[in-house]
Design a protein around this motif. Structure first.
Motif, PDB file in Angstrom:
ATOM      1  N   ARG A  63       0.974  -1.949   0.229  1.00 55.04           N
ATOM      2  CA  ARG A  63       0.446  -0.203   0.570  1.00 55.04           C
ATOM      3  C   ARG A  63       0.979   1.427  -0.099  1.00 55.04           C
ATOM      4  N   GLY A  64       2.091   1.371   0.543  1.00 56.60           N
ATOM      5  CA  GLY A  64       2.958   2.771   1.120  1.00 56.60           C
ATOM      6  C   GLY A  64       3.778   2.788  -0.202  1.00 56.60           C
ATOM      7  N   GLU A  65       3.856   1.557  -1.534  1.00 57.09           N
ATOM      8  CA  GLU A  65       4.930   1.648  -2.632  1.00 57.09           C
ATOM      9  C   GLU A  65       4.067   1.446  -3.880  1.00 57.09           C
ATOM     10  N   LEU A  66       3.799   2.495  -4.643  1.00 59.02           N
ATOM     11  CA  LEU A  66       3.122   2.802  -5.911  1.00 59.02           C
ATOM     12  C   LEU A  66       4.211   2.003  -6.770  1.00 59.02           C
ATOM     13  N   THR A  67       3.533   0.435  -7.624  1.00 57.30           N
ATOM     14  CA  THR A  67       4.404   0.291  -8.730  1.00 57.30           C
ATOM     15  C   THR A  67       5.341   0.977  -9.405  1.00 57.30           C
ATOM     16  N   SER A  68       5.566   0.759  -9.643  1.00 58.57           N
ATOM     17  CA  SER A  68       6.751   1.240 -11.387  1.00 58.57           C
ATOM     18  C   SER A  68       5.985   1.241 -12.474  1.00 58.57           C
ATOM     19  N   LEU A  69       5.660   2.147 -13.424  1.00 58.16           N
ATOM     20  CA  LEU A  69       4.569   1.782 -14.781  1.00 58.16           C
ATOM     21  C   LEU A  69       5.962   2.151 -15.421  1.00 58.16           C
ATOM     22  N   ALA A  70       7.157   2.767 -15.686  1.00 67.01           N
ATOM     23  CA  ALA A  70       7.726   2.483 -16.193  1.00 67.01           C
ATOM     24  C   ALA A  70       8.582   1.088 -17.094  1.00 67.01           C
ATOM     25  N   GLU A  71       7.106   0.139 -16.763  1.00 60.46           N
ATOM     26  CA  GLU A  71       7.752  -1.347 -17.052  1.00 60.46           C
ATOM     27  C   GLU A  71       6.932  -1.501 -18.442  1.00 60.46           C
ATOM     28  N   LEU A  72       5.919  -0.818 -17.964  1.00 63.29           N
ATOM     29  CA  LEU A  72       4.728  -1.198 -18.905  1.00 63.29           C
ATOM     30  C   LEU A  72       5.118  -0.693 -20.677  1.00 63.29           C
ATOM     31  N   ALA A  73       6.533   0.519 -21.433  1.00 65.74           N
ATOM     32  CA  ALA A  73       7.086   0.015 -22.826  1.00 65.74           C
ATOM     33  C   ALA A  73       7.208  -1.426 -23.362  1.00 65.74           C
ATOM     34  N   ASP A  74       7.836  -2.625 -22.260  1.00 64.45           N
ATOM     35  CA  ASP A  74       8.198  -3.610 -23.154  1.00 64.45           C
ATOM     36  C   ASP A  74       6.488  -4.844 -22.969  1.00 64.45           C
ATOM     37  N   GLN A  75       5.621  -3.848 -22.089  1.00 67.91           N
ATOM     38  CA  GLN A  75       4.464  -4.682 -22.749  1.00 67.91           C
ATOM     39  C   GLN A  75       3.422  -4.813 -22.820  1.00 67.91           C
ATOM     40  N   ILE A  76       3.657  -4.449 -24.609  1.00 63.27           N
ATOM     41  CA  ILE A  76       2.325  -3.653 -25.245  1.00 63.27           C
ATOM     42  C   ILE A  76       1.538  -4.537 -25.568  1.00 63.27           C
ATOM     43  N   ASP A  77       0.495  -4.472 -25.527  1.00 73.61           N
ATOM     44  CA  ASP A  77      -0.676  -5.752 -25.976  1.00 73.61           C
ATOM     45  C   ASP A  77      -0.213  -7.033 -24.818  1.00 73.61           C
ATOM     46  N   GLU A  78       0.119  -6.482 -23.993  1.00 73.91           N
ATOM     47  CA  GLU A  78      -0.257  -7.211 -22.401  1.00 73.91           C
ATOM     48  C   GLU A  78      -1.025  -6.832 -21.077  1.00 73.91           C
ATOM     49  N   HIS A  79      -1.824  -7.928 -20.784  1.00 65.29           N
ATOM     50  CA  HIS A  79      -2.158  -7.615 -19.534  1.00 65.29           C
ATOM     51  C   HIS A  79      -2.150  -7.490 -18.167  1.00 65.29           C
ATOM     52  N   VAL A  80      -1.882  -6.239 -17.662  1.00 66.15           N
ATOM     53  CA  VAL A  80      -0.962  -5.849 -16.612  1.00 66.15           C
ATOM     54  C   VAL A  80      -1.853  -5.336 -15.848  1.00 66.15           C
ATOM     55  N   THR A  81      -0.995  -5.806 -14.023  1.00 65.85           N
ATOM     56  CA  THR A  81      -1.834  -4.683 -13.095  1.00 65.85           C
ATOM     57  C   THR A  81      -1.112  -3.906 -12.469  1.00 65.85           C
ATOM     58  N   VAL A  82      -1.521  -3.006 -11.731  1.00 68.33           N
ATOM     59  CA  VAL A  82      -0.560  -1.443 -12.042  1.00 68.33           C
ATOM     60  C   VAL A  82      -1.191  -1.233 -10.550  1.00 68.33           C
ATOM     61  N   VAL A  83      -0.554  -0.521  -9.565  1.00 71.27           N
ATOM     62  CA  VAL A  83      -1.450   0.099  -8.389  1.00 71.27           C
ATOM     63  C   VAL A  83      -1.062   1.974  -8.436  1.00 71.27           C
ATOM     64  N   ALA A  84      -1.748   2.166  -8.577  1.00 71.60           N
ATOM     65  CA  ALA A  84      -1.473   3.909  -8.665  1.00 71.60           C
ATOM     66  C   ALA A  84      -2.469   5.034  -8.421  1.00 71.60           C
ATOM     67  N   GLN A  85      -1.742   5.779  -8.242  1.00 69.41           N
ATOM     68  CA  GLN A  85      -3.090   7.554  -8.049  1.00 69.41           C
ATOM     69  C   GLN A  85      -3.336   7.776  -8.546  1.00 69.41           C
ATOM     70  N   VAL A  86      -4.945   8.323  -8.865  1.00 66.81           N
ATOM     71  CA  VAL A  86      -4.990   9.049  -9.257  1.00 66.81           C
ATOM     72  C   VAL A  86      -4.327  10.370  -9.901  1.00 66.81           C
ATOM     73  N   ALA A  87      -4.208  10.853 -10.990  1.00 62.40           N
ATOM     74  CA  ALA A  87      -3.480  12.809 -10.549  1.00 62.40           C
ATOM     75  C   ALA A  87      -5.027  13.718 -11.070  1.00 62.40           C
ATOM     76  N   ASP A  88      -5.216  13.208 -12.501  1.00 61.67           N
ATOM     77  CA  ASP A  88      -6.150  14.126 -12.511  1.00 61.67           C
ATOM     78  C   ASP A  88      -7.476  13.650 -13.440  1.00 61.67           C
ATOM     79  N   ALA A  89      -8.225  13.233 -13.662  1.00 62.77           N
ATOM     80  CA  ALA A  89      -8.964  12.405 -14.723  1.00 62.77           C
ATOM     81  C   ALA A  89     -10.705  14.293 -15.253  1.00 62.77           C
ATOM     82  N   ARG A  90     -10.788  13.461 -16.636  1.00 63.44           N
ATOM     83  CA  ARG A  90     -10.755  15.012 -17.218  1.00 63.44           C
ATOM     84  C   ARG A  90     -12.612  14.329 -18.402  1.00 63.44           C
ATOM     85  N   ILE A  91     -13.400  15.321 -18.726  1.00 63.21           N
ATOM     86  CA  ILE A  91     -14.006  14.077 -19.532  1.00 63.21           C
ATOM     87  C   ILE A  91     -14.587  14.947 -20.639  1.00 63.21           C
ATOM     88  N   LEU A  92     -14.163  14.855 -21.976  1.00 64.66           N
ATOM     89  CA  LEU A  92     -14.016  15.140 -23.312  1.00 64.66           C
ATOM     90  C   LEU A  92     -14.716  14.379 -23.978  1.00 64.66           C
TER      91      LEU A  92
END
Length: 730
Positions: free
Chosen positions: A46-75
């Motif tokens: 909970r106290g540690e956020l999973t690295s998103l930097a590794e995702l560039a190597d995982q195109i088309d893979e199913h992944v699970t990440v733990v992260a925090q919402v920075a912003d959200a907007r409807i367009l």
């Protein structure tokens, strides 16, 4: 045999038919025991956020990440008729965009407020050069009041992230595991108590609880160490029992005759054998002289002279009055072996024929596409014993093929043959024949011990004198198209010097065109792999116009294939555009250049194999790896590794570290899904070596494992019917 009902029970009863169906179809999990052995891939805190930097190597893979919402907007788009929710999440280092469309935007907009921490699962894709997850599933970590208990539980735990699939996210798998976890109490411990205590390993029940629901990182370490030992030990016991059983079988000792066929052959060799070849030959001759069957794996670098070593072993057996059979995976390779062996033997391959040597024997070829008269002659030569050596494809295995006295079976490219095929050939001996397995894919020692642990291993890592170095370069066709132009100029230059070249493509090109997927907004269209027929036509009309260019692939008529290979070997064909049918055994010393198209679509070991087809004569070899992948991609890193070294053992290590060993074990284990879920054969060398020693000792004391019912149960689970056959038949 002890039965474990709760663990063997179908997951339908515990989880319901819908969930059980997804687990079975998508992840191959059918019982509670299967699910308990579906270990978390990693753990989030909970106290540690999973690295998103590794995702560039995982195109088309199913992944699970733990992260925090920075912003959200409807367009809005389509004049306000369409809605799109864009959510940016961060782990403090990287950022990732989530997108939701249409009617599905309102709930996530309400749930995913800035500052919310959650688990997100989805398929990584790219849109406008940015990574994103479209319509990911998500689970807030401690949201509103109804979630508070769950959040508190999460807060005090490491969160297991399971290998998941589109239809079942990691946290849903975690809930399934919770449902079967109580039955872990019934798991039968396969490790002998003395071994477990002596090595300070936790009991199996405790290991299963700790791997799925660890309280601390130390729990994970304890569980992993224990579960690695289970996998290594049970597999090594299976192999040790196989070695023990083999050592009890009778075989006819085969010793070369003084002044016989082998001596005559050695006397006419125009070169000296390398030290490696001499050393390995001695190991083989020592094995052949014993009264139980040899089981030896001969692995060596491309071009290290394995065929020469195998031929000398076959001649030794013929000397002793027996026959030798070489099993090759393809007709092209069988014909090539037959041609090169008869050339090396000269008049010694014409025993009983006009002009043949008195000490000679007949060397016959047997393949599925031979005409009836030639086939009948070959079968007669085998049953009468007139042919001492036969080289063939799976046609050798047919019931009507009978031997006079089969003493040695040589299997080339072990991984291409099913268990039943090898066994059928071995059963043609009056007593079990000796077995020599060859592979040109160098395997690190630990992999050999894990996969071929029942075979003694010989390694040829020295190249014969006169073999030339091969220069390998990556050609980035998309970034630098002029490099590809230069590649074709180099091929032309080699041909003008009197040499020949290969061009290799991943596909034939006469298949039905793959159906075009509807282009998704976030998915760039992927083109199919380059094809032999298309590239050959482009080269003939363009950069290689005027040169003799021919094609070779697996769907050609066998007679046409042989004709093309024969004309290429004779130097009439200058450029051969082929699939990987040329990967092993094809020996044309005048070929100096190879261009591999879409090289990123081949594995590291396969590229090394292909490259070994050039530089086989006195002129240096050139191998060009053409790729459209961008420089920072993992595929390009693989190609750079191949270009950087000619050491096949080093490359196979790199290959395994990148792919894990499931592929390797899958091939060897008769196509069954790899049983290794925790053990990594490269990293866990020490565990494998120690497990082999312990297994050998246990089997020597109690071959039937009568005093170890738990180990017997684990062995039965590992060796389902298919695997049991694999280990019995070799």
């Amino acid at each position: 045999m002890e039965h474990v009902p709760a663990l063997d029970e179908d997951l339908k009863k515990t989880l319901g038919p819908a969930t059980a169906k997804v687990l079975a179809e998508q992840l191959g999990l059918h019982t509670a025991l299967d699910l308990l052995h579906h270990y978390p891939r990693r753990y989030a805190e909970r106290g540690e956020l999973t690295s998103l930097a590794e995702l560039a190597d995982q195109i088309d893979e199913h992944v699970t990440v733990v992260a925090q919402v920075a912003d959200a907007r409807i367009l809005s788009f389509n004049g306000g008729r369409g809605k799109r929710l864009e959510v940016t999440i961060t782990d403090g280092n990287g950022r990732l965009q989530l997108v939701f469309f249409g009617a599905g935007v309102h709930k996530p907009h309400k749930d995913l407020l800035p500052g919310t921490r959650a688990m997100f699962a989805g398929k990584v894709s790219k849109f406008n050069h940015k990574l994103q997850l479209a319509h990911p599933a998500y689970e807030p970590l401690g949201g509103d009041a109804s979630d508070r208990d769950a959040a508190t539980a999460f807060a005090s735990q490491l969160i297991p992230i399971y290998p998941a699939c589109a239809k079942l996210e990691s946290w849903k798998i975690a809930k399934c595991v919770d449902a079967v976890l109580p039955s872990a109490q019934e798991a039968v411990d396969p490790l002998p108590a003395a071994l477990r205590e002596g090595r300070g390993l936790v009991p199996l029940t405790e290991a299963l609880l700790k791997i799925h629901r660890p309280a601390t990182k130390a729990d994970i370490d304890d569980a992993r160490q224990r579960l690695k030992w289970d996998e290594a030990f049970v597999l090594q016991v299976a192999l040790a029992r196989r070695r023990h059983a083999d050592s009890q079988l009778p075989a006819v000792p085969r010793r070369p005759a003084q002044g016989g066929l082998l001596d005559s052959f050695d006397a006419k060799l125009p070169f000296t054998l390398t030290e490696g070849q001499q050393g390995v030959s001695k190991e083989i001759f020592d094995d052949l002289a014993t009264s139980h069957p040899m089981h030896r794996l001969l692995q060596g670098e491309v071009g290290s002279g394995k065929t020469m070593v195998a031929l000398r072993a076959m001649l030794a057996v013929v000397d002793s009055g027996g026959q030798a059979a070489m099993l090759a995976p393809t007709e092209v390779l069988a014909q090539q072996h037959h041609r090169s062996i008869t050339e090396m033997m000269g008049e010694l391959a014409e025993g009983g024929m006009l002009g043949g040597s008195d000490q000679g024997t007949k060397v016959v070829l047997l393949t599925g596409s031979m005409g009836v008269p030639a086939r009948r002659r070959a079968l007669l030569d085998l049953v009468t014993g007139e042919a001492g050596i036969v080289i063939g494809t799976h046609a050798l295995i047919e019931d009507k093929v009978q031997f006079h006295d089969l003493g040695l079976v040589v299997v080339d490219e072990q991984h291409r043959f099913g268990v039943e095929q090898r066994d059928a050939l071995r059963s043609k001996g009056k007593q079990p024949p000796h077995l020599l397995v060859m592979t040109a894919t160098p395997i690190p020692r630990t992999v050999a011990m894990t996969v071929f642990g029942d075979l003694e291993t010989s390694v040829l890592d020295q190249l014969p004198a006169g073999r030339s170095p091969i220069a390998t370069h990556v050609v980035p066709a998309k970034d630098k198209p002029h490099f590809l132009t230069r590649a074709w100029e180099r091929v032309r230059e080699e041909v003008e010097k009197g040499h020949q070249a290969y061009v290799v493509c991943p596909r034939i090109g006469d298949e039905e065109e793959p159906k075009k997927k509807a282009a998704a907004e976030d998915e760039a269209e992927k083109r199919p792999p380059l094809a032999v027929l298309d590239i050959a036509e482009q080269l003939t009309r363009g950069p290689l116009a005027g040169l003799s260019v021919e094609v070779l692939h697996g769907r050609m008529d066998p007679a046409d294939k042989d004709d093309v290979m024969r004309r290429f070997a004779a130097g009439e064909v200058k450029v051969l555009v082929a699939t990987t049918v040329i990967e092993v055994g094809v020996n044309v010393p005048n070929s100096t250049a190879m261009v591999i198209m879409d090289a990123d679509r081949f594995g590291v070991s396969q590229l090394h194999q292909l490259r070994g087809r050039v530089g086989r004569g006195s002129a240096p070899g050139l191998c060009l790896l053409v790729s459209e992948m961008h420089e920072a991609s993992p595929a390009r890193a693989r190609l750079a590794a191949v270009a950087a070294t000619l050491d096949g053992f080093e490359l196979s290590r790199i290959d395994l570290e990148q792919r894990r060993e499931g592929d390797v074990l899958g091939q060897a284990q008769s196509g069954v899904r790899s049983s290794l879920r925790m053990l990594a054969v490269i990293e866990d060398e020490e565990v494998i070596t120690q497990a082999r020693e312990e297994a050998t000792r246990v089997v020597a004391e109690d071959p039937e494992l009568e005093r170890l019912p738990g180990l017997r149960t684990a062995l039965d689970a590992l060796l389902d019917t298919e695997r049991e056959q694999y280990l019995e038949k070799g």
